[in-house]
Enzyme design. Sequence first.
Site: not given
Ligand code: BG6
Length: 487
Positions: A47, A90, A145, A174-175, A179, A213, A232, A237, A335
Amino acid sequence: MQRSPVGKLLLFGATGDLAQRMLLPSLYGLHADGLLPDGLTITGTARSEHDDASYKKFAKAALDEFLPDDRKDEKALKSFLDRLQYQALDATDMAHYKDLAKKIGDTAGGLAIFLSTAPSLFEPVIKGLESAGLTGETVRIGLEKPLGYDLASSKEINDTVATAFPEDRTFRIDHYLGKETVQNILALRFGNSFFEPVWNAQGIDNVQITVAETVGLEDRAGYYETAGALRDMVANHMLQLVALIAMEPPARFDGTAIRDEKAKVFRSLRQMPPEQVPHETVIGQYGDGAVNGEIVKSYVAELGKPSTTETFVAIKAHVDNWRWQGVPFYLRTGKRMATRRSEIAIQFKPVPHSMFAGRGGLLQPNMLIIRLQPEEYIQLLVMAKEPGLDREGIRLREVPLNLSLDAEFAGTRRRIAYERLLLDLIEGDPTLFVRRDEVEAQWQWIDAIREGWTANDMKPKSYASGTWGPSNAIALTERDGVTWQDD
Ligand code: BG6
C-alpha cells in the site's frame, strides 16, 4: 526434478515486517551467492507510496538492520538493489493491477508471486491478478499463512486461488519446512537403517514436541488475537513436525511421494470428540513475569483489553494407524516461556526385563532428542555403567551420545528458512510446500479441538511469563507417567 526458473519475482507485502526481516535478507543471500537467475527482477508491491528509488532505500535500510555483518558486501548489495523496483497498490482497487502488470512487464519468461496477506484480501488479489493477465501458465504463486482460520475459510481461500492457479502452480509456505534441521528429520529417519525397526508402537513409548518461544505479542495484536497458539503454531508448523516423525518411508524425495505420506498422517490424526477435549488439551495465557531476567507484562496488558485468546496450548494427540497405535504425541507451544527451544523428544520403550534390578541398578528408557533451535543437535540418551567396583550395587547412568550439527557442519553457513523456500519457488520445486489436501486435513483436526473448547466453555489458564505454561500442562503427561523433557 525438472527445474524451471522464472525471470521475475513479485513480492506482495514488500514493506511489511516479514519482507524486512526475512524476505529481503533471504533474497540478498541468494543473490550474493549467485543463486538467483541472471536478470531476475524483483518487483515489490504494497500500500505504501514509494517509487523505485525510495523503495531501494527502504530495502537497503532493512538489509543494514537485519543482515549479519559478515554477509554485508557493498558490491553485492548494490547489484542486489539493482534488481528491485516498486509499484504501490491498493489490493482492493482493480484499476491498480493494470499499473502493476505494466511495471512487471512481459511474463513469458516466468513470474513467481509471493503473497502474504490477510485472509480477506485473497479474493480481490486473485481477481486483480487475473484481470491484469498475471495468472497465465508461466506464473506460479507462493502463499504465506494464515491460509484461513478454519476448514471452511481455508477451503474458500483455496477455491479462490484455484480459480486462477492450478495446484501444481500453487506453493503454500510453511517456513518450518525450510529449516535445515526440520529437513534433517528426513535424513535421520530415512538415511539410516537402525531407527526404522524400532520407529513404531513396539519401540516407542511416546513422542513430545515442544516449540517454546520467549517473545510475546510483538506488534501483531490484530493478527494474533484472532489466531491464538493453536492456529498460529499447531495447525501448521507443529503438525508438519508430527508428519515428518510419523510418516511412512516415501519411495522418492519428491513433492508427490513426500506429500502423499504426510497427508496420510494428517488424515490418521484421531479426531477429538468434544467431551474428550478438556482431558486432552490444555490452554494458557501468559501473565506478568520475567523472561531471561527481564520483567515483562501480561498478554492482556500488552493488548490493552481483556482477552480469552490462548498463548499456550498443550495437546495429547494420537495417530491412528498400525505403526502408532497407542503412542501418544504430546505437543506444546507457547509464547513467553522459560526459554526459546524447539525440540522433538522420542522416548523409547523400557527394556522388557531388567537384569540389574536385583543389584540395585536403575534403568531409564532411552530417549532420542532432536533439537531444532536455537542449537541444532541430535542426542541419544543411553544407559551406561558408572565406573566402580559395584560392591554397594550397580550404578547405571543415562549418558548422551551427541551429534552436534552445529559443530559437525561448522564451516557451512546456515541459511534462513526463506532462502530455501524462495529459491524453490523461483525454481519451481514443490517438495517443501504444503499441498491443499494436507492443509485441509490439518484444519479438520484443529477445528474439532476448537469446537471442544467452545462446547466445554474452556478458557485459558493464566501462567507466569518465563515458565513452562500452566500447571495442568504438566498433569497432561504426568497422568500417563510421562514427564516433559525440560532440561
Ligand atoms: C510464525 C508465527 O509462523 O512462526 C509466530 O506466526 C512465531 O507467532 C514464528 O513466532 C516462529 O518461527 P521461528 O522460526 O522463530 O520458530
